[in-house]
Design a protein around this motif. Structure first.
Motif, PDB file in Angstrom:
ATOM      1  N   VAL A  75       1.084  -1.161  -0.132  1.00 47.37           N
ATOM      2  CA  VAL A  75      -0.401  -0.127   0.392  1.00 47.37           C
ATOM      3  C   VAL A  75       1.049   1.121  -0.031  1.00 47.37           C
ATOM      4  N   VAL A  76       0.477   2.057  -0.591  1.00 45.38           N
ATOM      5  CA  VAL A  76       1.402   3.817  -0.976  1.00 45.38           C
ATOM      6  C   VAL A  76       0.068   4.429  -0.510  1.00 45.38           C
ATOM      7  N   LEU A  77       0.498   5.558   0.545  1.00 43.90           N
ATOM      8  CA  LEU A  77      -0.034   6.357   0.844  1.00 43.90           C
ATOM      9  C   LEU A  77      -0.005   7.300   0.611  1.00 43.90           C
ATOM     10  N   VAL A  78      -0.426   8.559  -0.087  1.00 49.19           N
ATOM     11  CA  VAL A  78      -0.260   9.542  -0.517  1.00 49.19           C
ATOM     12  C   VAL A  78      -0.781  10.798   0.346  1.00 49.19           C
TER      13      VAL A  78
ATOM     14  N   THR B  72       4.289   5.646   2.565  1.00 48.18           N
ATOM     15  CA  THR B  72       4.153   6.796   2.453  1.00 48.18           C
ATOM     16  C   THR B  72       5.137   7.294   1.487  1.00 48.18           C
ATOM     17  N   THR B  73       4.883   7.916   0.218  1.00 48.90           N
ATOM     18  CA  THR B  73       4.988   9.734  -0.047  1.00 48.90           C
ATOM     19  C   THR B  73       5.321  10.506   1.171  1.00 48.90           C
ATOM     20  N   GLY B  74       6.750  11.229  -0.157  1.00 46.11           N
ATOM     21  CA  GLY B  74       6.531  12.961   0.949  1.00 46.11           C
ATOM     22  C   GLY B  74       4.732  13.802   0.332  1.00 46.11           C
ATOM     23  N   HIS B  75       5.174  14.649   1.771  1.00 48.47           N
ATOM     24  CA  HIS B  75       3.144  14.949   1.348  1.00 48.47           C
ATOM     25  C   HIS B  75       3.261  15.920   0.004  1.00 48.47           C
ATOM     26  N   PHE B  76       1.987  16.032  -0.997  1.00 46.82           N
ATOM     27  CA  PHE B  76       1.664  16.769  -1.679  1.00 46.82           C
ATOM     28  C   PHE B  76       2.248  18.047  -1.861  1.00 46.82           C
ATOM     29  N   GLY B  77       2.365  18.948  -1.248  1.00 48.97           N
ATOM     30  CA  GLY B  77       3.150  20.416  -1.109  1.00 48.97           C
ATOM     31  C   GLY B  77       4.169  20.002  -1.371  1.00 48.97           C
TER      32      GLY B  77
END
Lengths: 129, 129
Positions: free
Chosen positions: A70-73, A105-110
């Motif tokens: 699972v990749v959480l964005v 987890t990816t980096g946060h969108f911003g």
């Protein structure tokens, strides 16, 4: 990164709003993300607070549906407490519940490097005079 | 769209946070937006609430610095009350204060058509295992 044939899953994790339309925007965006990723991906959405499904519930559903990766964005513009503390705690708890599942987890969108270029493109097409 | 040699201006309008680092992220992003736009643009940032400068103050400064065309970019992920009501009211008031200045607004950030593609790219590079 995958070593088996289980589906890869993506969870678009947003803050959540009291405004139904805002939450529906997230659901629609998850649908468009699924289209962008193409077949072979389970794509879901969840909210940190104020709306359902919660992030833990959405992870549990993805795992129940067969996901082993699972990749959480984190769909947040800035790295406040939600990104730095709340989501990592939720992910840590989910890893304990699902020891056979890889949850990333990816980096946060911003923080995405391409945002300035995207904003520059927006400037060239203002919507209202 | 320009008919003279006055500088074009861009105002990155964010919500604002009680967390200083979040507001500094916006300021840094405005700097990277300026770099992406290149010379000939005045780029500034402002906050709807909780932080300074305010959107009206930032517009006034841009006009004072010579801008006769201001493009406001609502840096919001969803089209809630802030995007649909608060910012248009601020822009309407600014137009009254500065009748010789063209003040435009782009769509809000979260509505950009390219976001699903950007999110899909994030999924392929998760930051943590």
């Amino acid at each position: 990164m995958r070593t088996d044939n289980s589906p890869q899953a993506v969870l678009l994790a947003a803050h959540g709003s009291r405004v139904t339309e805002s939450n529906e925007e997230i659901e629609a965006l998850a649908g468009r993300l699924a289209a962008a990723l193409g077949p072979g991906w389970l794509v879901s959405h969840a909210f940190l607070e104020l709306a359902r499904p919660s992030i833990p519930d959405a992870i549990d559903v993805l795992v129940h549906d067969g996901a082993r990766h699972v990749v959480l964005v984190p769909y947040f513009l800035s790295a406040g407490r939600h990104v730095s503390t709340d989501i990592p705690a939720i992910v840590a708890a989910a890893r304990k519940r699902h020891p056979g599942v890889e949850i990333e987890t990816t980096g946060h969108f911003g923080a995405q490097e391409t945002l300035p270029k995207l904003l520059a493109a927006m400037v060239s097409t203002p919507a209202t005079g």
